[in-house]
Design an enzyme around this catalytic site. Structure first.
Site, PDB file in Angstrom:
ATOM      1  N   GLY A  75      32.059  35.579  46.677  1.00 16.24           N
ATOM      2  CA  GLY A  75      31.496  36.449  45.654  1.00 16.24           C
ATOM      3  C   GLY A  75      31.994  36.084  44.268  1.00 16.24           C
ATOM      4  O   GLY A  75      31.247  36.127  43.284  1.00 16.24           O
ATOM      5  N   THR A  76      33.258  35.707  44.184  1.00 14.22           N
ATOM      6  CA  THR A  76      33.827  35.321  42.887  1.00 14.22           C
ATOM      7  C   THR A  76      33.079  34.138  42.300  1.00 14.22           C
ATOM      8  O   THR A  76      32.734  34.122  41.114  1.00 14.22           O
ATOM      9  CB  THR A  76      35.325  34.969  43.055  1.00 14.22           C
ATOM     10  OG1 THR A  76      35.996  36.113  43.596  1.00 14.22           O
ATOM     11  CG2 THR A  76      35.962  34.570  41.746  1.00 14.22           C
ATOM     12  N   ASN A 149      33.690  48.468  43.003  1.00 20.96           N
ATOM     13  CA  ASN A 149      34.532  48.167  44.168  1.00 20.96           C
ATOM     14  C   ASN A 149      35.724  49.098  44.311  1.00 20.96           C
ATOM     15  O   ASN A 149      36.272  49.239  45.392  1.00 20.96           O
ATOM     16  CB  ASN A 149      35.024  46.717  44.114  1.00 20.96           C
ATOM     17  CG  ASN A 149      35.616  46.351  42.781  1.00 20.96           C
ATOM     18  OD1 ASN A 149      34.931  46.384  41.764  1.00 20.96           O
ATOM     19  ND2 ASN A 149      36.890  46.026  42.762  1.00 20.96           N
ATOM     20  N   GLN A 179      29.563  44.924  46.580  1.00 16.44           N
ATOM     21  CA  GLN A 179      29.915  46.168  47.284  1.00 16.44           C
ATOM     22  C   GLN A 179      28.677  46.991  47.633  1.00 16.44           C
ATOM     23  O   GLN A 179      28.805  48.115  48.132  1.00 16.44           O
ATOM     24  CB  GLN A 179      30.857  47.016  46.427  1.00 16.44           C
ATOM     25  CG  GLN A 179      32.226  46.388  46.207  1.00 16.44           C
ATOM     26  CD  GLN A 179      33.113  46.405  47.440  1.00 16.44           C
ATOM     27  OE1 GLN A 179      32.880  47.138  48.392  1.00 16.44           O
ATOM     28  NE2 GLN A 179      34.148  45.574  47.444  1.00 16.44           N
ATOM     29  N   SER A 199      28.809  38.805  48.842  1.00  8.95           N
ATOM     30  CA  SER A 199      29.934  38.147  49.510  1.00  8.95           C
ATOM     31  C   SER A 199      29.931  38.565  50.972  1.00  8.95           C
ATOM     32  O   SER A 199      29.967  39.761  51.281  1.00  8.95           O
ATOM     33  CB  SER A 199      31.242  38.567  48.844  1.00  8.95           C
ATOM     34  OG  SER A 199      32.321  38.090  49.608  1.00  8.95           O
ATOM     35  N   ALA A 200      29.901  37.575  51.878  1.00  7.86           N
ATOM     36  CA  ALA A 200      29.683  37.877  53.301  1.00  7.86           C
ATOM     37  C   ALA A 200      30.792  38.727  53.925  1.00  7.86           C
ATOM     38  O   ALA A 200      30.530  39.542  54.813  1.00  7.86           O
ATOM     39  CB  ALA A 200      29.514  36.568  54.079  1.00  7.86           C
ATOM     40  N   HIS A 201      32.051  38.553  53.461  1.00 11.26           N
ATOM     41  CA  HIS A 201      33.124  39.270  54.169  1.00 11.26           C
ATOM     42  C   HIS A 201      33.150  40.759  53.856  1.00 11.26           C
ATOM     43  O   HIS A 201      33.924  41.508  54.441  1.00 11.26           O
ATOM     44  CB  HIS A 201      34.488  38.618  53.897  1.00 11.26           C
ATOM     45  CG  HIS A 201      35.087  38.864  52.547  1.00 11.26           C
ATOM     46  ND1 HIS A 201      36.081  39.799  52.348  1.00 11.26           N
ATOM     47  CD2 HIS A 201      34.862  38.298  51.346  1.00 11.26           C
ATOM     48  CE1 HIS A 201      36.445  39.774  51.063  1.00 11.26           C
ATOM     49  NE2 HIS A 201      35.715  38.877  50.443  1.00 11.26           N
ATOM     50  N   THR A 237      29.538  20.386  50.657  1.00 10.74           N
ATOM     51  CA  THR A 237      29.023  20.403  52.027  1.00 10.74           C
ATOM     52  C   THR A 237      28.819  21.833  52.505  1.00 10.74           C
ATOM     53  O   THR A 237      29.686  22.690  52.309  1.00 10.74           O
ATOM     54  CB  THR A 237      30.013  19.667  52.954  1.00 10.74           C
ATOM     55  OG1 THR A 237      30.108  18.322  52.501  1.00 10.74           O
ATOM     56  CG2 THR A 237      29.550  19.686  54.408  1.00 10.74           C
ATOM     57  N   CYS A 325      43.066  42.603  44.876  1.00 13.42           N
ATOM     58  CA  CYS A 325      43.791  41.529  44.196  1.00 13.42           C
ATOM     59  C   CYS A 325      44.793  42.078  43.191  1.00 13.42           C
ATOM     60  O   CYS A 325      45.761  41.425  42.864  1.00 13.42           O
ATOM     61  CB  CYS A 325      42.818  40.583  43.514  1.00 13.42           C
ATOM     62  SG  CYS A 325      41.232  41.310  43.197  1.00 13.42           S
TER      63      CYS A 325
HETATM   64  N1  PLP Z   1      32.825  41.550  43.170  1.00 14.30           N
HETATM   65  C1  PLP Z   1      33.197  42.699  43.742  1.00 14.30           C
HETATM   66  C2  PLP Z   1      32.573  43.973  43.294  1.00 14.30           C
HETATM   67  C3  PLP Z   1      34.167  42.696  44.751  1.00 14.30           C
HETATM   68  O1  PLP Z   1      34.537  43.832  45.324  1.00 14.30           O
HETATM   69  C4  PLP Z   1      34.732  41.464  45.143  1.00 14.30           C
HETATM   70  C5  PLP Z   1      35.818  41.432  46.157  1.00 14.30           C
HETATM   71  O2  PLP Z   1      36.670  42.301  46.200  1.00 14.30           O
HETATM   72  C6  PLP Z   1      34.290  40.292  44.523  1.00 14.30           C
HETATM   73  C7  PLP Z   1      33.347  40.367  43.541  1.00 14.30           C
HETATM   74  C8  PLP Z   1      34.841  38.946  44.917  1.00 14.30           C
HETATM   75  O3  PLP Z   1      34.314  38.549  46.149  1.00 14.30           O
HETATM   76  P1  PLP Z   1      35.088  37.429  47.021  1.00 14.30           P
HETATM   77  O4  PLP Z   1      36.230  38.118  47.660  1.00 14.30           O
HETATM   78  O5  PLP Z   1      34.075  36.952  48.011  1.00 14.30           O
HETATM   79  O6  PLP Z   1      35.478  36.360  46.089  1.00 14.30           O
END
Ligand code: PLP
Length: 389
Positions: A75-76, A149, A179, A199-201, A237, A325
């Site tokens: 996601g980042t 988030n 989110q 973001s898949a996780h 890849t 984080c």
């Molecule tokens: N954006 C939001 C709103 C998130 O909650 C997060 C992860 O906490 C991210 C971006 C970043 O995603 P990733 O953990 O896949 O880098």
């Protein structure tokens, strides 16, 4: 390894367990179907087919065209690509809300962009956005998250889009929907935006797989260049198994969304009300009608979240204070500060977030652990104050 059977996991906004269907779908790609999806032989074409089918499935859930889906590394990366990619391609300045995840906020700050305030619930202040766009003539991208988030607030993207299209018609509109996937029908978001991150996780897929949907086709510069994968949009890849699992998880999440929304709304209400019934001064940070079903963010007066998280951790309850984080830092989160939450109140913040594996027993156990932990911390604080007198 943690004994997950003994854990009460209420940190789904940080990461949610993988869905069994997603694990099953990705397993063959570790040892059997390992060919590089960009290869020229039939074995590679099987991997390629798996990536393409996954792209179709993700596009169906997003309500967009498969060729608008770009697979990224997280996601980042998707958020960074949107902001840096728009400014690299078009120049100008980026704009975002003060409550964005750092994956958007830091790129905007690095590019000397404009950060717009939020209301008391954490959604972008629409009048302040209008004023900022009217004042700045060179905005190339506006990035506003669909769901926050930390506190779970839902943004009205249709309203944001109307302001952006009117006052910055040349700007791209990006939404960080990382989110949102578990809680909102993503098809209702895509008509309003040019770019959307996932973001898949966060929805039962693996870590290390993201999506950037470029609605209406590519209009930004790629962030990662090299072998030209993803039609030159994102080199590297393909993480074939991860992409396959992400698509399965997103489909399952989409199919269960409405029933899970009702179930988890009941459970998060039960959690907040259960705490409020036994403890004084537990403030629900965002009103229920403005946030997603899985979010139970509270501010508890008279405790510091760091100490509370320590006691919860000792009792095998997983929660967080700010975004994952940032937890560990003593400053209150930038989101609560932007919402205007009093510093003392914000220091007692507790982010409890529910997900697809959460049960009523988890909620009840969390209440049973949190209540005495808060009482213990409040008693200790009173004793410290008495000793100082
Ligand atoms: N954006 C939001 C709103 C998130 O909650 C997060 C992860 O906490 C991210 C971006 C970043 O995603 P990733 O953990 O896949 O880098």
């Amino acid at each position: 390894m943690a004994d997950t059977a003994a854990l009460t996991y209420l940190d789904h906004a940080a990461s949610t367990p993988m869905r069994a269907g997603a694990i099953e779908a990705m397993t063959p790609f570790f040892a059997e179907q390992y060919a590089n999806a960009s290869g020229a032989h039939r074995f590679a074409r099987q991997s390629r087919k798996a990536v393409d089918e996954s792209r179709d499935r993700v596009a169906a859930v997003l309500g967009c065209q498969p060729n608008e889906v770009v697979f990224t590394g997280c996601g980042t990366e998707s958020d960074n690509m949107a902001v840096f990619g728009a400014v690299h391609a078009h120049g100008g300045r980026p704009v975002c809300s003060a409550a964005e995840h750092h994956a958007v906020l830091h790129p905007v700050e690095q590019l000397d962009g404009i950060v717009v305030g939020v209301d008391a619930a954490g959604a972008i202040d629409i009048d302040a956005l209008r004023t900022a766009l009217v004042a700045a003539s060179d905005v190339s991208i506006v990035s506003v998250m669909a769901v926050n988030n930390e506190v779970g607030t839902v943004t009205d993207l249709e309203e944001v889009a109307a302001v952006v299209r009117r006052h910055a018609p040349n700007a791209l509109l990006h939404t960080d929907a990382v989110q949102a996937a578990c809680w909102l029908d993503l098809r209702t978001l895509t008509p309003h935006v040019d770019l959307l991150s996932l973001s898949a996780h966060k929805f039962g897929g693996p870590k290390g797989v993201g999506v950037l949907a470029e609605i209406g086709g590519p209009r930004i510069a790629p962030l990662i260049v090299g072998g030209g994968q993803e039609r030159d949009r994102r080199s590297g890849t393909h993480n074939t198994g991860g992409i396959v699992a992400a698509a399965v998880a997103l489909e399952e999440t989409d199919a269960e969304r409405s029933t899970e929304g009702v179930r988890l709304r009941e459970l998060s209400n039960r959690l907040v009300k259960g705490l409020q019934a036994q403890l004084s001064d537990v403030i629900e940070t965002v009103p229920v009608e403005r946030k997603v079903a899985g979010s139970a963010h509270v501010c508890i007066a008279g405790v510091e979240s760091e100490s509370l998280l320590f006691l919860l951790d000792q009792a095998n309850v997983c929660a967080s204070a700010a975004s994952a984080c940032a937890s560990g830092a003593m400053d209150p989160s930038h989101v609560l500060a932007a919402m205007g939450v009093d510093r003392d109140v914000a220091l007692g913040s507790l982010r409890l977030s529910l997900g697809h594996t959460t049960t009523a027993a988890d909620v009840d156990r969390a209440i049973d652990v949190i209540v005495p932990a808060v009482e213990q911390l409040r008693t200790a604080a009173t004793q410290r104050t008495a000793q100082r007198r």
